[in-house]
Write a protein that holds these residues in place. Sequence first.
Motif, PDB file in Angstrom:
ATOM      1  N   ASN A 224       7.941  24.376 -34.374  1.00 54.21           N
ATOM      2  CA  ASN A 224       7.341  25.252 -35.222  1.00 54.21           C
ATOM      3  C   ASN A 224       8.275  25.850 -36.253  1.00 54.21           C
ATOM      4  N   TYR A 225       9.530  25.374 -36.127  1.00 55.79           N
ATOM      5  CA  TYR A 225      10.397  25.455 -37.913  1.00 55.79           C
ATOM      6  C   TYR A 225      10.052  24.801 -38.649  1.00 55.79           C
ATOM      7  N   GLN A 226       9.108  23.615 -38.213  1.00 54.57           N
ATOM      8  CA  GLN A 226       9.156  22.289 -39.342  1.00 54.57           C
ATOM      9  C   GLN A 226       8.562  23.069 -40.914  1.00 54.57           C
TER      10      GLN A 226
ATOM     11  N   ALA B  78      11.785  17.590 -35.372  1.00 54.13           N
ATOM     12  CA  ALA B  78      12.771  18.501 -34.445  1.00 54.13           C
ATOM     13  C   ALA B  78      14.186  18.225 -34.770  1.00 54.13           C
ATOM     14  N   VAL B  79      15.048  18.971 -34.020  1.00 54.44           N
ATOM     15  CA  VAL B  79      16.438  18.524 -34.196  1.00 54.44           C
ATOM     16  C   VAL B  79      17.122  17.318 -32.509  1.00 54.44           C
ATOM     17  N   ASP B  80      17.904  17.887 -32.658  1.00 48.40           N
ATOM     18  CA  ASP B  80      18.823  16.379 -31.673  1.00 48.40           C
ATOM     19  C   ASP B  80      18.559  16.860 -30.072  1.00 48.40           C
TER      20      ASP B  80
ATOM     21  N   ARG C  86      21.105  17.752 -36.779  1.00 51.39           N
ATOM     22  CA  ARG C  86      21.100  18.915 -35.556  1.00 51.39           C
ATOM     23  C   ARG C  86      21.215  19.970 -35.159  1.00 51.39           C
ATOM     24  N   CYS C  87      21.076  20.519 -34.146  1.00 53.47           N
ATOM     25  CA  CYS C  87      21.129  21.547 -34.059  1.00 53.47           C
ATOM     26  C   CYS C  87      22.723  22.519 -33.687  1.00 53.47           C
ATOM     27  N   PRO C  88      23.910  22.974 -34.997  1.00 52.29           N
ATOM     28  CA  PRO C  88      25.221  23.606 -34.630  1.00 52.29           C
ATOM     29  C   PRO C  88      25.194  24.109 -32.997  1.00 52.29           C
ATOM     30  N   MET C  89      24.035  24.906 -32.934  1.00 50.29           N
ATOM     31  CA  MET C  89      24.308  25.742 -31.386  1.00 50.29           C
ATOM     32  C   MET C  89      24.644  24.651 -30.400  1.00 50.29           C
TER      33      MET C  89
ATOM     34  N   VAL D 145      18.474  24.590 -23.464  1.00 47.97           N
ATOM     35  CA  VAL D 145      18.148  23.500 -23.371  1.00 47.97           C
ATOM     36  C   VAL D 145      18.366  22.995 -25.427  1.00 47.97           C
ATOM     37  N   ASN D 146      19.197  24.233 -25.978  1.00 48.12           N
ATOM     38  CA  ASN D 146      20.000  23.799 -26.982  1.00 48.12           C
ATOM     39  C   ASN D 146      21.319  23.483 -26.651  1.00 48.12           C
ATOM     40  N   THR D 147      21.662  22.542 -26.421  1.00 48.88           N
ATOM     41  CA  THR D 147      22.599  21.783 -26.207  1.00 48.88           C
ATOM     42  C   THR D 147      22.301  19.871 -25.553  1.00 48.88           C
TER      43      THR D 147
ATOM     44  N   PHE E 158      26.176  30.307 -30.754  1.00 49.84           N
ATOM     45  CA  PHE E 158      25.576  31.221 -31.379  1.00 49.84           C
ATOM     46  C   PHE E 158      24.868  30.723 -32.622  1.00 49.84           C
ATOM     47  N   CYS E 159      23.503  31.006 -32.630  1.00 48.71           N
ATOM     48  CA  CYS E 159      22.438  30.228 -34.477  1.00 48.71           C
ATOM     49  C   CYS E 159      23.219  30.797 -35.161  1.00 48.71           C
ATOM     50  N   PRO E 160      23.538  30.258 -36.316  1.00 51.93           N
ATOM     51  CA  PRO E 160      24.218  30.517 -38.053  1.00 51.93           C
ATOM     52  C   PRO E 160      22.686  30.972 -38.801  1.00 51.93           C
TER      53      PRO E 160
ATOM     54  N   PRO F 261      15.319  35.793 -29.197  1.00 43.96           N
ATOM     55  CA  PRO F 261      16.140  36.785 -28.771  1.00 43.96           C
ATOM     56  C   PRO F 261      17.757  35.733 -29.449  1.00 43.96           C
ATOM     57  N   GLU F 262      17.863  35.362 -29.905  1.00 44.85           N
ATOM     58  CA  GLU F 262      18.664  34.067 -30.203  1.00 44.85           C
ATOM     59  C   GLU F 262      19.445  35.093 -31.414  1.00 44.85           C
ATOM     60  N   CYS F 263      18.812  36.120 -32.009  1.00 41.07           N
ATOM     61  CA  CYS F 263      19.141  37.190 -32.656  1.00 41.07           C
ATOM     62  C   CYS F 263      20.269  38.122 -31.928  1.00 41.07           C
TER      63      CYS F 263
ATOM     64  N   VAL G  54      16.308  30.423 -43.234  1.00 41.29           N
ATOM     65  CA  VAL G  54      16.156  28.623 -42.949  1.00 41.29           C
ATOM     66  C   VAL G  54      16.823  28.265 -41.880  1.00 41.29           C
ATOM     67  N   CYS G  55      16.479  27.285 -41.202  1.00 43.11           N
ATOM     68  CA  CYS G  55      17.460  26.309 -40.049  1.00 43.11           C
ATOM     69  C   CYS G  55      17.944  25.053 -41.476  1.00 43.11           C
ATOM     70  N   PRO G  56      18.760  24.773 -42.593  1.00 39.40           N
ATOM     71  CA  PRO G  56      19.049  23.882 -42.759  1.00 39.40           C
ATOM     72  C   PRO G  56      18.598  22.323 -42.283  1.00 39.40           C
ATOM     73  N   ASN G  57      18.908  22.153 -40.492  1.00 38.08           N
ATOM     74  CA  ASN G  57      18.841  21.629 -39.866  1.00 38.08           C
ATOM     75  C   ASN G  57      17.303  21.181 -39.976  1.00 38.08           C
ATOM     76  N   MET G  58      16.429  21.544 -39.385  1.00 36.43           N
ATOM     77  CA  MET G  58      14.959  21.568 -39.317  1.00 36.43           C
ATOM     78  C   MET G  58      14.541  21.415 -40.325  1.00 36.43           C
ATOM     79  N   LYS G  59      14.843  22.113 -40.869  1.00 39.11           N
ATOM     80  CA  LYS G  59      14.217  21.321 -43.003  1.00 39.11           C
ATOM     81  C   LYS G  59      15.245  19.595 -43.392  1.00 39.11           C
TER      82      LYS G  59
HETATM   83 FE1  SF4 Z   1      19.789  25.392 -34.178  1.00 45.34          FE
HETATM   84 FE2  SF4 Z   1      19.115  27.880 -34.642  1.00 45.34          FE
HETATM   85 FE3  SF4 Z   1      18.225  25.823 -36.143  1.00 45.34          FE
HETATM   86 FE4  SF4 Z   1      16.912  26.333 -33.718  1.00 45.34          FE
HETATM   87  S1  SF4 Z   1      17.075  27.519 -35.846  1.00 45.34           S
HETATM   88  S2  SF4 Z   1      17.683  24.615 -34.424  1.00 45.34           S
HETATM   89  S3  SF4 Z   1      19.027  27.607 -31.935  1.00 45.34           S
HETATM   90  S4  SF4 Z   1      20.803  26.177 -35.358  1.00 45.34           S
END
Ligand code: SF4
Length: 303
Positions: free
Chosen positions: A23-25, A59-61, A84-87, A112-114, A171-173, A199-201, A259-264
């Motif tokens: 959904n973040y693509q 998506a991410v890794d 890669r998702c930093p979290m 699952v964000n592991t 945390f999610c940046p 819920p990550e907020c 904006v999640c720079p990793n997703m983008k």
């Molecule tokens: Fe990871 Fe946050 Fe990006 Fe989701 S929004 S993929 S938790 S960095």
Amino acid sequence: MSDLVGKIQRLKKEKKAIILAHNYQRAEIQDIADYVGDSIELSRKAMQEKEAEIIVFSAVDFMAESAAILNPKKKVLLPTLGARCPMAQMLTTDEIKRAKALYPNAPVVLYVNTLAEAKAQCDICCTSANAVEVIRSLDAETVLFGPDRNLAEYVAEKTGKTIIPLPEWGFCPTHLLFQPEDVSILKKQHPDAAVMVHPECSSEMRKTADFVGSTSKMCVYAKNNSTKKFIVGTEEGLLHRLRKENPQKQFFTAYEGAVCPNMKLNTLDRIYASLKEEKYLVKVPQKIADKARASLERMFQVN
Ligand code: SF4
Ligand code: 13P
């Protein structure tokens, strides 16, 4: 149809490939994807896929890794190596071992964000869509949970159980950027708007919300709610889907910079290159994959 989109469609047919997109693509990726969803929906789709030989996982890794673990017969491709998702990087296997030694009777539940090696060490996985149900399903009052501290606090509030966060401050940046002050300003401009947050907020952000849930659960909430305006506390990519599915409603991001720079990192060009050169193939060592699959499958048994 643009040239590039046409080339992607032709290659997809030729190679029997499908595109799964989070959904973040980017909007243009969501528009050509075979399926757009949240992390549990995408995992389920990948697990159940029979026809396709290649799954391009936009998506991410950790999401692509879960797909490769759940459907090892398919070629799963992540279009951008660095997505890669930093979290997911915040929880190491050493940290899990240390916590297990301190709380030997507490089950370990991992978001699952592991990474796959972390999933291989836990008792059961969860996503933001089912974390509360997964914790409730356990016959234990104390649970080790990681890596998101905010999600840990949220499930503690909802279940009344003692949730020990792993690590202490995961945390999610991107979700950290949302501030309740911004919601107050938007609420003054649109007093009739409903507030939806992930819920990550932070707990302060969650207190402003009419609804807290995963990205796809927000889509369901927006569709079923008679309200015409929504303030959205999650990554901005979701607004494209929300607007597309609800053209008669209005959606405002709770923070323009979310904006999640990793997703983008994924783009149409990279999806085309990924399909053409069959890169980047996601590989998980067998032993780790088998253990991680068991943790993911336990989650699917709950919900
Ligand atoms: Fe990871 Fe946050 Fe990006 Fe989701 S929004 S993929 S938790 S960095
Ligand atoms: P969802 O499962 O809600 O789509 O969330 C995934 C994610 O990475 C949120 O930042």
